[in-house]
Scaffold this active site. Sequence first.
Site, PDB file in Angstrom:
ATOM      1  N   THR A  36      15.922  58.367   7.046  1.00 50.04           N
ATOM      2  CA  THR A  36      16.429  59.430   7.914  1.00 50.04           C
ATOM      3  C   THR A  36      15.279  60.248   8.504  1.00 50.04           C
ATOM      4  O   THR A  36      15.291  60.604   9.686  1.00 50.04           O
ATOM      5  CB  THR A  36      17.375  60.349   7.112  1.00 50.04           C
ATOM      6  N   HIS A  39      13.851  58.422  11.309  1.00 51.13           N
ATOM      7  CA  HIS A  39      14.681  58.543  12.518  1.00 51.13           C
ATOM      8  C   HIS A  39      14.386  59.864  13.237  1.00 51.13           C
ATOM      9  O   HIS A  39      14.283  59.907  14.464  1.00 51.13           O
ATOM     10  CB  HIS A  39      16.183  58.488  12.157  1.00 51.13           C
ATOM     11  N   CYS A  92      36.055  72.527  -0.191  1.00 47.57           N
ATOM     12  CA  CYS A  92      37.038  71.615   0.412  1.00 47.57           C
ATOM     13  C   CYS A  92      37.721  70.775  -0.673  1.00 47.57           C
ATOM     14  O   CYS A  92      37.306  70.762  -1.836  1.00 47.57           O
ATOM     15  CB  CYS A  92      36.366  70.720   1.456  1.00 47.57           C
ATOM     16  N   CYS A 103      32.094  65.510   1.010  1.00 46.95           N
ATOM     17  CA  CYS A 103      32.420  66.863   1.500  1.00 46.95           C
ATOM     18  C   CYS A 103      32.452  66.847   3.021  1.00 46.95           C
ATOM     19  O   CYS A 103      31.550  66.317   3.666  1.00 46.95           O
ATOM     20  CB  CYS A 103      31.340  67.834   1.020  1.00 46.95           C
ATOM     21  N   ARG A 196       9.148  42.049   0.465  1.00 44.18           N
ATOM     22  CA  ARG A 196      10.186  42.731  -0.310  1.00 44.18           C
ATOM     23  C   ARG A 196      10.752  41.841  -1.410  1.00 44.18           C
ATOM     24  O   ARG A 196      11.124  42.322  -2.478  1.00 44.18           O
ATOM     25  CB  ARG A 196      11.297  43.192   0.636  1.00 44.18           C
ATOM     26  N   GLY A 259      24.661  49.797   3.056  1.00 39.34           N
ATOM     27  CA  GLY A 259      23.872  49.627   4.285  1.00 39.34           C
ATOM     28  C   GLY A 259      24.753  49.858   5.496  1.00 39.34           C
ATOM     29  O   GLY A 259      25.870  49.353   5.576  1.00 39.34           O
TER      30      GLY A 259
END
Lengths: 338, 338, 338, 338
Positions: A36, A39, A92, A103, A196, A259
């Site tokens: 994130t 990004h 909530c 949430c 990986r 994902g």
Amino acid sequence: MKTAVAPGAQLLDVPTPIPPRDGALVKIKSVSICGTDFHVYSWDAWAQGRVKPPVTMGHEWAGEVVKVGPECQSLKVGDYVSGESHKVCGHCLQCRTGQGHVCQNTKIFGVDVNGCFAEYFAVPEASVIHNAPRVPPEIACMQDPLGNAVHAALAGDIIGKSVAVLGCGPIGLFAIAVCRAVGAGPVFASDTTEYRLDLARALGADTLARVTDDDIEQMVKGTTGGQGVDVVLEMSGAPVAIQQAMRLARPGGRVSLMGIPSRAVSLDIAEDVIFKGLTVQGIVGRRLYDTWYTMKALLASGKLDVSPILTHKLPFEEFRAGMDLMRSGQCGKVVLTL
Amino acid sequence: MKTAVAPGAQLLDVPTPIPPRDGALVKIKSVSICGTDFHVYSWDAWAQGRVKPPVTMGHEWAGEVVKVGPECQSLKVGDYVSGESHKVCGHCLQCRTGQGHVCQNTKIFGVDVNGCFAEYFAVPEASVIHNAPRVPPEIACMQDPLGNAVHAALAGDIIGKSVAVLGCGPIGLFAIAVCRAVGAGPVFASDTTEYRLDLARALGADTLARVTDDDIEQMVKGTTGGQGVDVVLEMSGAPVAIQQAMRLARPGGRVSLMGIPSRAVSLDIAEDVIFKGLTVQGIVGRRLYDTWYTMKALLASGKLDVSPILTHKLPFEEFRAGMDLMRSGQCGKVVLTL
Amino acid sequence: MKTAVAPGAQLLDVPTPIPPRDGALVKIKSVSICGTDFHVYSWDAWAQGRVKPPVTMGHEWAGEVVKVGPECQSLKVGDYVSGESHKVCGHCLQCRTGQGHVCQNTKIFGVDVNGCFAEYFAVPEASVIHNAPRVPPEIACMQDPLGNAVHAALAGDIIGKSVAVLGCGPIGLFAIAVCRAVGAGPVFASDTTEYRLDLARALGADTLARVTDDDIEQMVKGTTGGQGVDVVLEMSGAPVAIQQAMRLARPGGRVSLMGIPSRAVSLDIAEDVIFKGLTVQGIVGRRLYDTWYTMKALLASGKLDVSPILTHKLPFEEFRAGMDLMRSGQCGKVVLTL
Amino acid sequence: MKTAVAPGAQLLDVPTPIPPRDGALVKIKSVSICGTDFHVYSWDAWAQGRVKPPVTMGHEWAGEVVKVGPECQSLKVGDYVSGESHKVCGHCLQCRTGQGHVCQNTKIFGVDVNGCFAEYFAVPEASVIHNAPRVPPEIACMQDPLGNAVHAALAGDIIGKSVAVLGCGPIGLFAIAVCRAVGAGPVFASDTTEYRLDLARALGADTLARVTDDDIEQMVKGTTGGQGVDVVLEMSGAPVAIQQAMRLARPGGRVSLMGIPSRAVSLDIAEDVIFKGLTVQGIVGRRLYDTWYTMKALLASGKLDVSPILTHKLPFEEFRAGMDLMRSGQCGKVVLTL
């Protein structure tokens, strides 16, 4: 700190934030870079639509409490802590019934409100968790994404179950480590890159499948008497892998989807979901705070060793090099230390 | 074989049994001695009330299928197998709703019907499970009591949970090994004898308490911030330990009772059960067959190593020496090989 | 208001309380009297040890928000609300893992902090829940004890299950109504008084047993093929009933203990708990807030009608008459209206 | 009886079958027609690929035991019984771990082996369940499809939950009745035909949506504060309804898919499954035999009344008229009586 509506970020001198009445000021020791963050740094379409600079980036951290607010009850100066990236509302339906991870008023640190890529971080106590002393900051800061993997792996029975992990990015790798730590059965892992898969092997995956070269469906069927695995953890977000996940699971099995695919996915619901009696789960965030307590115990006992996934440790000032590593894909987790 | 209404047992030549229509004849390779076998051998009050000699004793076994009945569907000659000691009816409410371990028509092999302390054992396929090839017969034969421990440990959340195991007889020791294999948190263990606490240490218990010398309640409270453990596995059957189990569990925790007390136990239900919101479980037998599949996977993966609990291995003919070891308490499991 | 360290209570003019920063001021419409209030009023040994007068009594209420604190997020003026009697900390292990009902820092309104037997009640939003509009205040105020019954009944499978409710005080009666509303199987109920058994019948219990006159064990065995019931809800606290609860449950069944015994209880753990594979639960409080949401839906749908349990409705000023009714035992719930 | 590889079926005199060794011969009293029977009768592509005539059709039945096999343990002459349509193997992983509904060796009565559209039906005891005496054969015979609905509705929390039922064919209608019987919250129902929506209303659905005319998503959002329902039961199999199911569920909700789509379905996995943390379940068959016991109790208590769904009752000889009704869609369940 994200200062402008453009790619990149800047390291700036800013005033030390004030702890919230029911929170603390934390001196940051280590942070790690989330996809994130990348990004936001890259300023892609998603970031442009959501982030309003200036904002201090980052939400994976470990540090020490240096000041507390007047109504803070659970923290004191000197506490060694980390925290949840989702700032949830607490009021909530979901928050009040054990589903705070969905949430409906969630704000994300470093995206919607100021985050932790800074010397000092002001955080409400509701978002903080105490770290086990034996876990160093460079590991403790990775607990937010590690928690994704713990949440996914433990979202159903896992002890003694055969598992396929599709996608060996950091969360897929974490998931392999978690499966090993909790007594899962054989673990199959797939990815597109050798880099990986090597990490997957190091973490204890039993069978590796290089996407396109190897036929993981054949491998799984061969080892499981044609049944498929008990559990599939889909960590890649590739539409083709999501389709494959449904085929890889045995009748009565579980598919946990984490994902994020970038487009709609066409599924054979009749054959692959209904007739097989599958359970398919959307996995997001971490159980607040069951996941964190379980993770802490696994790390504290030494059973869960995620250090091989920490492939790069850089001084905080070299965050741009860290972002470059993220872009390359030739990394596990990248940690920045202060 | 138990031939007379008196202590002891005899090794006799008997006709090879015929496999049931829906079962198999197994050539036995290893058996282990259960406390129940010792009760039968000793001919105590319980045995006198229940066992009708002649009966072939024993219900913990591993062997190879050498013949199958005409309607047997799941076994074939050469299969490497073990089996469940409870011969359940398959038709009662419990059997039909996943609670076969409390079948109301259970017969026990070696007690109510002929068992496995013999060269050949005739057994219905419903009682048989295939062994993992890598697990040797001397370990595979212990799966029935190991299954008690797996059932108890996994009767609720265990991953990352702190655990107290009260009583380090074979099943308590198995439980410690299981907790270690599945990523439990700190494990506390208590017993009256140094011999067994040494085994507990070898299996990975973190904190050992010698009953009367050490104050396990103090130890647990000290380590858990005064809370108590998440899970107590009561394996001793001592009334005082059952009372202690209730105090050792934290509010919201679980107490799984497996050790059989010989008399009524007085409990402070208000303080120790209700106000703490405890869950107290009676544990008997094994989940048919969830426990067995999980256990098989844990053994097959190498995560669960119970070999330290196999303290004595004797030729089958020396069963009397095995029974003497059982009497002494200076043993873990005693295995007889054919 | 409890003003002195002596039996009784006084109705006094006091300053209107100020809503907490994260809470509201509620104008009370109806309250109901809990057994706990009666203990405080009577000033028994428990009350003398715990309560520090002056304190405004009471914790079962329904009312309307008339003012909100500056940080209150989930409430607004005019909201029709009730609330949980347990003021929990929100920060302990239990609160953070879905077990707030056994929070280790619980304070009880009307006991440890000021409660709701007053014109105005200041309450943190974390303790408040919105009522369904169709449920009148005289019913809505009883949700705290009704929630005990919902928690107990729903603490395991209940749909289609046979149930024995031991003790037909208000919470036992609520439990019968809940069982009826959620499709339980046959419901057996026992009590010592005809008055309460009549209420049990009105709420839909199928079989009534007057303690000492009737043999509920025989009745249950006769109807369940000798098995016992699936679920026992022990609401009396009588030691003999707790022992009976263990015998009434079928093998594999559940016993939920809610009635508080005043002394230790001797149990046949071997026969009645372990060999039967029972699950025994200590039940306290309500699941925060799963129980409240479920209860609200049951009341809102009209499926759950607890009006027969509201046997006496008095003006608030006549609270002494209400306490006298509590002493007599000739009542269900006593409601006071403002 | 299906005698030829062509549409239709014939009523023939055949020898009375012999009960299996471990089973019974049942004199049939009522049967009901499943959609599957209609596929076989119509001889569609699926039937042509699977059914090998001659075969006695049918698998929904109620009758009386008139003879038992020599090893049958749980049945006796005179027993009033019905049975499960899936003849499962009992030996596979799924059968042995409580997932017999996805047994990999399932045979279906009336499709793969002889069924119940006959005067006498030979059936293994493992497939039989005793009926509650108060439930008449014309209702008892519908338990197999009713069990689908019970399985779907009870595959997660349902008490007090808001529910959307998509598709009001017989199983959708059964699901509405089940939701009402077990204390579900508001029930929304959708279908394309007024005939079926009228039945849905009669069974207690709160809100009806006629597909294309009404916007069920708007209706649900309006009633649930924009959240969506807790539970979606997809009973139509329409791809567009499956997509809608994912949108109708609230974050953290459950979607149970039972209707079989005839082609692949494209889903927005990111927004509708992962970010919402949904649980999506493929539902097939019935839990063996938890579903049956629960259903029996619900019927026996009178809480579950499915009689409005039995819209047509015909003499067995008029089976062709029954098949015509199935074709028309202007029916609930069609029962044939002998």
